[in-house]
Design an enzyme around this catalytic site. Structure first.
Site, PDB file in Angstrom:
ATOM      1  N   PHE A 111       0.816  -1.227   0.000  1.00  0.00           N
ATOM      2  CA  PHE A 111       0.000   0.000   0.000  1.00  0.00           C
ATOM      3  C   PHE A 111       0.843   1.268   0.000  1.00  0.00           C
ATOM      4  O   PHE A 111       0.368   2.335  -0.352  1.00  0.00           O
ATOM      5  CB  PHE A 111      -0.970  -0.010   1.195  1.00  0.00           C
ATOM      6  CG  PHE A 111      -0.456   0.653   2.435  1.00  0.00           C
ATOM      7  CD1 PHE A 111       0.471   0.030   3.255  1.00  0.00           C
ATOM      8  CD2 PHE A 111      -0.903   1.912   2.798  1.00  0.00           C
ATOM      9  CE1 PHE A 111       0.933   0.642   4.405  1.00  0.00           C
ATOM     10  CE2 PHE A 111      -0.434   2.548   3.937  1.00  0.00           C
ATOM     11  CZ  PHE A 111       0.486   1.909   4.743  1.00  0.00           C
ATOM     12  N   LYS A 112       2.115   1.160   0.378  1.00  0.00           N
ATOM     13  CA  LYS A 112       2.926   2.366   0.464  1.00  0.00           C
ATOM     14  C   LYS A 112       3.105   3.037  -0.900  1.00  0.00           C
ATOM     15  O   LYS A 112       3.399   4.221  -0.984  1.00  0.00           O
ATOM     16  CB  LYS A 112       4.271   2.049   1.119  1.00  0.00           C
ATOM     17  CG  LYS A 112       4.074   1.701   2.592  1.00  0.00           C
ATOM     18  CD  LYS A 112       5.369   1.600   3.354  1.00  0.00           C
ATOM     19  CE  LYS A 112       5.119   1.536   4.854  1.00  0.00           C
ATOM     20  NZ  LYS A 112       4.536   0.246   5.277  1.00  0.00           N
ATOM     21  N   ASP A 113       2.897   2.263  -1.983  1.00  0.00           N
ATOM     22  CA  ASP A 113       2.963   2.862  -3.321  1.00  0.00           C
ATOM     23  C   ASP A 113       1.938   3.987  -3.510  1.00  0.00           C
ATOM     24  O   ASP A 113       2.185   4.917  -4.265  1.00  0.00           O
ATOM     25  CB  ASP A 113       2.691   1.794  -4.391  1.00  0.00           C
ATOM     26  CG  ASP A 113       3.818   0.768  -4.508  1.00  0.00           C
ATOM     27  OD1 ASP A 113       4.968   1.105  -4.196  1.00  0.00           O
ATOM     28  OD2 ASP A 113       3.524  -0.377  -4.933  1.00  0.00           O
TER      29      ASP A 113
END
Ligand SMILES: *Cc1c(COP(=O)(O)O)cnc(C)c1O
Length: 462
Positions: A111-113
């Site tokens: 999810f950090k993208d």
């Protein structure tokens, strides 16, 4: 919109300066001076927007007119064109009461993208505007490094150096970082632990001459741009469910480490999104669950778990929530943080604990429970959860009441944590992009974990 520090000693600053500052100069964290309040009518209008259109509307509220709308639109469109799903962050229905919000369709399958694709483009934009090179320095226990590198590789005006602990990240995470061949990327594989990497970074940033000479910038989740980018998918998921006719009591369950992701949900709610409950899920490193349930914020012993990206004892975004909890009273936040530093604990009074418990429900998921949940959902629904997502789902199973609908945030693709999933004899096929990593040559330099060694490497690279 200006940004202020939770410790009150920084003059209100604009959006771009807030992004560049990272950690506030007084040691606090930056927050928006006021939160925009969205009317029901605005929310209605937003309900039909695509992810990119919605992101543009949300960012427009926060950029302080420092980025012309056409430029901002391009930043948003470029950032989310790298996602493999047309909805960017689709919701997937598991059963009557549970949806999974899949946040892992970006380049590194975590999810950090969502935030770092945007922050990478934003840094590159700022570098062009200011005509100066930006040097990014960070430490990672796995996901952040891979995602930050993907966000800036090959971009003009940016160089990035990421430290990771040698042979202490998952194989896929290591390959994601070290198979990148762009010349603006330096991977240092440090003999030591993640804490050693983190300490070196902290000390290099504290060297103010060095920091200013090389325009050193941070990418960790204390950067307010990351939080703002993450508010978007709470709106988007809520609207996707509302469009399906699911308008009653929608809660979110969020696997939490540094309190960043769930804090973004809290901001969306404070801006007017009618989220029913925010469920905070931790693994055995459960300082945040204990805080919500008992009012005591005190690190426990470090526990190794199957969800290593949440193996965190001191949550770097927690101070932002304290600031709101104390009604924006920076003096009290400053003294609480000083007390935490001196005594290693913060206790809040009974009446504020009631407020906390109105804001969040919390549950800590033990290692066995995490694997059981993966196995159960795989057998019952044919859906494979990664171990972080499984913590959110397990907490929702415990805390959501009958008739309520919960959206559990899925923060990583299961392929990233195959080592844990295999423990329950579940085999999976890797997505082709991950499989392909195994055939690429690796670029990493193994170094001693000393400040001098890292500085020497940086000076050659810069
Ligand atoms: C970083 C991370 C988390 C925790 O997010 P926070 O913003 O630190 O709470 C959860 N799951 C995965 C897979 C992550 O990479």
């Amino acid at each position: 919109m200006k940004y202020i520090s939770t410790r009150g000693q920084v003059a209100p600053t604009g959006f771009i300066d807030a992004i560049l500052m990272g950690l506030a100069d007084d040691g606090g964290l930056l927050v928006p001076e006021q939160l925009p309040q969205l009317s029901e009518e605005t929310l209605k209008q937003w309900q039909q927007l695509s992810y990119q259109e919605l992101a543009l509307e949300v960012f427009s509220l926060f950029v302080n007119n420092e980025i012309p709308r056409a430029d901002l639109k391009k930043l948003v469109d470029d950032s989310y064109s790298t996602f493999r799903h047309e909805d960017v962050t689709p919701v997937h229905q598991i059963n009557e009461g549970l949806y999974v919000l899949e946040l892992f369709h970006g380049p590194t399958f975590a999810f950090k993208d969502v935030a770092l694709q945007f922050l990478g483009n934003l840094y590159s934009y700022i570098s062009r505007k200011n005509n100066s090179i930006i040097h990014i320095l960070g430490a990672t226990s796995g996901d952040t490094g891979a995602s930050a590198i993907e966000g800036v590789r090959g971009k003009e005006g940016i160089r990035i150096c990421i430290l990771h602990p040698h042979q202490k990240v998952s194989k896929v995470q290591e390959l994601q970082m070290t198979t990148v061949s762009d010349t603006n990327v330096l991977n240092l594989s440090v003999e030591g632990t993640f804490d050693d990497c983190q300490r070196i970074i902290k000390e290099l940033f504290a060297d103010v001459d060095f920091k200013h000479q090389y325009h050193l910038r941070a990418i960790n989740s204390i950067n307010i741009a990351r939080i703002l980018a993450q508010t978007v998918y709470y709106f988007y998921a809520y609207f996707q469910l509302a469009n399906k006719g699911q308008a009653e009591k929608i809660s979110f369950s969020v696997p939490t480490g540094n309190f960043g992701d769930i804090f973004a949900g809290y901001l969306a709610q404070q801006m007017g999104l009618p989220i029913h409950k925010l469920i905070l899920a931790t693994n055995e490193n459960n300082i945040l669950a204990r805080f919500v349930n008992e009012g005591l914020y005190q690190p426990g012993d470090f526990r190794g778990t199957y969800s290593p990206s949440m193996d965190i004892q001191v949550a770097s975004n927690f101070e932002r929530y304290l600031f709101y909890l104390y009604g924006g009273d920076a003096a009290t936040v400053t003294s609480l943080m000083a007390q935490f530093k001196a005594e290693g604990r913060i206790v809040i009074p009974e009446q504020l604990l009631k407020r906390v418990q109105a804001d969040f429900s919390a549950y800590s998921v033990d290692n066995e429970d995490c694997l059981n949940t993966i196995q159960e959902y795989h057998e019952k629904y044919g859906y494979l959860l990664d171990p972080h997502t499984a913590c959110g789902v397990a907490a929702s199973d415990k805390l959501a009441a009958d008739g309520e609908v919960t959206v559990a945030l899925s923060t990583a693709h299961p392929a990233k944590f195959d080592e844990s999933i295999r423990l329950r004899n579940i085999s999976q096929t890797y997505p082709e992009q991950i499989q392909a990593l195994f055939d690429k040559p690796q670029n990493q330099i193994v170094v001693d974990g000393t400040n001098e060694e890292i500085k020497k490497q940086l000076l050659t690279f810069f």
